[in-house]
Motif scaffolding. Structure first.
Motif, PDB file in Angstrom:
ATOM      1  N   ILE A 122       0.853  -1.200   0.000  1.00 41.41           N
ATOM      2  CA  ILE A 122       0.000   0.000   0.000  1.00 41.41           C
ATOM      3  C   ILE A 122       0.889   1.251   0.000  1.00 41.41           C
ATOM      4  O   ILE A 122       0.632   2.214  -0.725  1.00 41.41           O
ATOM      5  N   LYS A 123       1.951   1.206   0.786  1.00 36.97           N
ATOM      6  CA  LYS A 123       2.887   2.354   0.842  1.00 36.97           C
ATOM      7  C   LYS A 123       3.515   2.620  -0.516  1.00 36.97           C
ATOM      8  O   LYS A 123       3.667   3.766  -0.951  1.00 36.97           O
ATOM      9  N   LYS A 124       3.901   1.520  -1.177  1.00 37.11           N
ATOM     10  CA  LYS A 124       4.515   1.652  -2.501  1.00 37.11           C
ATOM     11  C   LYS A 124       3.518   2.291  -3.470  1.00 37.11           C
ATOM     12  O   LYS A 124       3.845   3.207  -4.226  1.00 37.11           O
ATOM     13  N   ALA A 125       2.281   1.788  -3.431  1.00 42.02           N
ATOM     14  CA  ALA A 125       1.230   2.315  -4.306  1.00 42.02           C
ATOM     15  C   ALA A 125       1.046   3.810  -4.051  1.00 42.02           C
ATOM     16  O   ALA A 125       0.966   4.612  -4.989  1.00 42.02           O
ATOM     17  N   LYS A 126       1.012   4.184  -2.792  1.00 45.83           N
ATOM     18  CA  LYS A 126       0.827   5.593  -2.425  1.00 45.83           C
ATOM     19  C   LYS A 126       1.967   6.446  -2.974  1.00 45.83           C
ATOM     20  O   LYS A 126       1.761   7.550  -3.477  1.00 45.83           O
ATOM     21  N   LYS A 127       3.176   5.904  -2.886  1.00 49.95           N
ATOM     22  CA  LYS A 127       4.345   6.651  -3.361  1.00 49.95           C
ATOM     23  C   LYS A 127       4.179   7.015  -4.848  1.00 49.95           C
ATOM     24  O   LYS A 127       4.392   8.151  -5.253  1.00 49.95           O
ATOM     25  N   ASN A 139       1.887  11.401  -9.016  1.00 48.77           N
ATOM     26  CA  ASN A 139       1.031  11.552 -10.200  1.00 48.77           C
ATOM     27  C   ASN A 139       1.138  10.449 -11.236  1.00 48.77           C
ATOM     28  O   ASN A 139       0.757  10.632 -12.397  1.00 48.77           O
ATOM     29  N   TYR A 140       1.629   9.285 -10.823  1.00 49.65           N
ATOM     30  CA  TYR A 140       1.641   8.150 -11.744  1.00 49.65           C
ATOM     31  C   TYR A 140       0.332   7.378 -11.649  1.00 49.65           C
ATOM     32  O   TYR A 140      -0.405   7.486 -10.663  1.00 49.65           O
ATOM     33  N   CYS A 141       0.062   6.571 -12.692  1.00 47.06           N
ATOM     34  CA  CYS A 141      -1.108   5.684 -12.692  1.00 47.06           C
ATOM     35  C   CYS A 141      -0.674   4.296 -12.237  1.00 47.06           C
ATOM     36  O   CYS A 141       0.392   3.819 -12.640  1.00 47.06           O
ATOM     37  N   ILE A 142      -1.507   3.647 -11.459  1.00 52.67           N
ATOM     38  CA  ILE A 142      -1.208   2.267 -11.055  1.00 52.67           C
ATOM     39  C   ILE A 142      -2.455   1.383 -11.226  1.00 52.67           C
ATOM     40  O   ILE A 142      -3.575   1.882 -11.300  1.00 52.67           O
ATOM     41  N   LYS A 159      -7.580   4.961   2.421  1.00 51.58           N
ATOM     42  CA  LYS A 159      -7.372   5.482   3.786  1.00 51.58           C
ATOM     43  C   LYS A 159      -6.074   6.258   3.910  1.00 51.58           C
ATOM     44  O   LYS A 159      -5.948   7.162   4.725  1.00 51.58           O
ATOM     45  N   GLU A 160      -5.076   5.887   3.111  1.00 50.55           N
ATOM     46  CA  GLU A 160      -3.749   6.515   3.198  1.00 50.55           C
ATOM     47  C   GLU A 160      -3.633   7.789   2.369  1.00 50.55           C
ATOM     48  O   GLU A 160      -2.646   8.499   2.464  1.00 50.55           O
ATOM     49  N   LEU A 161      -4.624   8.053   1.500  1.00 50.02           N
ATOM     50  CA  LEU A 161      -4.475   9.145   0.526  1.00 50.02           C
ATOM     51  C   LEU A 161      -5.242  10.396   0.934  1.00 50.02           C
ATOM     52  O   LEU A 161      -6.271  10.312   1.603  1.00 50.02           O
ATOM     53  N   LYS A 162      -4.761  11.534   0.442  1.00 46.14           N
ATOM     54  CA  LYS A 162      -5.436  12.804   0.732  1.00 46.14           C
ATOM     55  C   LYS A 162      -6.343  13.211  -0.426  1.00 46.14           C
ATOM     56  O   LYS A 162      -6.824  14.337  -0.491  1.00 46.14           O
ATOM     57  N   TYR A 163      -6.561  12.305  -1.360  1.00 49.51           N
ATOM     58  CA  TYR A 163      -7.372  12.626  -2.543  1.00 49.51           C
ATOM     59  C   TYR A 163      -8.103  11.358  -2.984  1.00 49.51           C
ATOM     60  O   TYR A 163      -7.668  10.246  -2.700  1.00 49.51           O
ATOM     61  N   PRO A 164      -9.239  11.519  -3.690  1.00 56.26           N
ATOM     62  CA  PRO A 164      -9.929  10.343  -4.235  1.00 56.26           C
ATOM     63  C   PRO A 164      -9.231   9.871  -5.509  1.00 56.26           C
ATOM     64  O   PRO A 164      -8.406  10.604  -6.064  1.00 56.26           O
ATOM     65  N   LEU A 165      -9.570   8.679  -5.967  1.00 59.67           N
ATOM     66  CA  LEU A 165      -8.895   8.113  -7.141  1.00 59.67           C
ATOM     67  C   LEU A 165      -9.820   8.037  -8.357  1.00 59.67           C
ATOM     68  O   LEU A 165     -10.884   7.408  -8.297  1.00 59.67           O
TER      69      LEU A 165
END
Ligand code: TXA
Ligand code: MG
Length: 310
Positions: A8-13, A18-21, A126-132
């Motif tokens: 999850i941390k890696k994904a957040k990074k 501004n990358y897509c995953i 939960k870890e992000l400050k923005y929606p996806l």
């Protein structure tokens, strides 16, 4: 499923940069990026080769975050209480001071929103400050992805990271309902319309084939395995792959079962991976047995009939 907090941390990074995953949801995998960032959202369109006027769905953890961006109404609250998190997408009015990138909706004032019900995706949000913002993780007009390996097959090394959340439990996209006016279904999907009818005490309109394409998911070009596909077949041509839902006595090499027990939920879950497998085996055409037109069968038939017009 290789879900743990370090993934999850890696994904957040990547998302923070501004990358897509690739992300798992209960419906299909999504190609996700920060919905508040113009750069990130533009990358989604480019990767998918998606026309910029085809708007994206934005995924939230809960109604509290959503309220910052959208105007909510009673129909929404009733449906939200019953079906979210889950396979339903609501079209709502954007607030004037919403932070959603204008590229998400192509400057239009309505936003499609969904609350996904997948442990990995929820933990990520939960870890992000923005929606996806996340459309289905496939190149435009091709089959949607229901496993992490499908996402890799679609995008190769063009995307930096895929969160693996196992195989999607529903396997079909969400049902889309427009709630900005009289409730109108724009796409059949994971939640049957009859269930929605029971919650809303008002007439529900259905516009899944409208000529004026409100949701380009209504396009005939969608969900295509890239080879001819025929529905309602009893006896297929010899060289076609034959997709079945009811067990046959004979089991031939070209037979592919969506479900051995005629179960429509299981069939939905296996649909896209079955078509993908057939295509990758090199078959030149697909024949499909008649699928009962009830429950999720309606959504399956809708996707197949679009794919058959390719
Ligand atoms: O299950 C799903 O909904 C998946 C997962 C990843 O959440 N997402 C998905 O996204 O299927 P996509 O982009 O493949 O399909 C979204 C559909 C498109 O047909 C788009 O045209 C329609 O939703 N849509 C998005 N925003 C809209 C809006 N503001 N008004 C009308 N239709 C909209
Ligand atoms: Mg799609």
């Amino acid at each position: 499923m290789n879900f743990n907090q370090s993934n999850i941390k890696k994904a957040k990074k990547y998302l923070d940069k501004n990358y897509c995953i690739g992300v798992p949801t209960e419906t299909v995998y999504g190609l996700a990026a920060n919905a508040y960032s113009n750069i990130a959202v533009k990358r989604i369109f480019k990767l998918k080769n998606r026309p910029t006027n085809n708007p994206l769905i934005v995924h939230y953890l809960s109604i509290d975050e959503l309220k910052k961006d959208c105007v909510i109404n009673n129909n929404f609250i009733e449906l939200y209480k019953k079906f979210s998190p889950g396979p339903i997408t609501y079209i709502l009015k954007l607030k004037k001071d919403s932070k959603i990138s204008k590229f998400v909706t192509n400057k239009k004032k309505n936003l499609a929103v969904r609350f996904p019900n997948h442990k990995v995706f929820k933990n990520l949000l939960k870890e992000l400050k923005y929606p996806l913002a996340a459309p289905s993780a496939n190149i435009s007009n091709r089959l949607s992805s229901v496993e992490a390996s499908d996402v890799r097959e679609e995008f190769g090394s063009k995307i930096k990271y895929i969160l693996n959340g196992g195989k999607c439990s529903i396997g079909l996209e969400s049902t889309i309902i427009n709630l900005t006016n009289k409730p109108t279904i724009l796409r059949l999907g994971g939640i049957d319309i009859s269930k929605i009818r029971k919650i809303l005490n008002t007439k529900i309109f259905i516009k899944i084939n409208s000529r004026k394409k409100i949701a380009p998911g209504q396009s005939h070009l969608h969900y295509s395995p890239g080879i001819p596909l025929k529905m309602n077949i009893r006896k297929p041509q010899k060289d076609a792959a034959f997709v079945l839902i009811k067990k046959r006595k004979k089991d031939l090499k070209n037979f592919y079962y969506l479900s051995k027990k005629n179960n429509l939920n299981e069939a939905a879950k296996n649909l896209y991976s079955c078509l993908r497998k057939i295509k990758n085996k090199g078959y030149k055409s697909i024949a499909i047995e008649k699928i009962p037109n009830k429950g999720l069968g309606k959504a399956i038939n809708d996707k197949l009939s679009r794919a058959s017009k390719y």
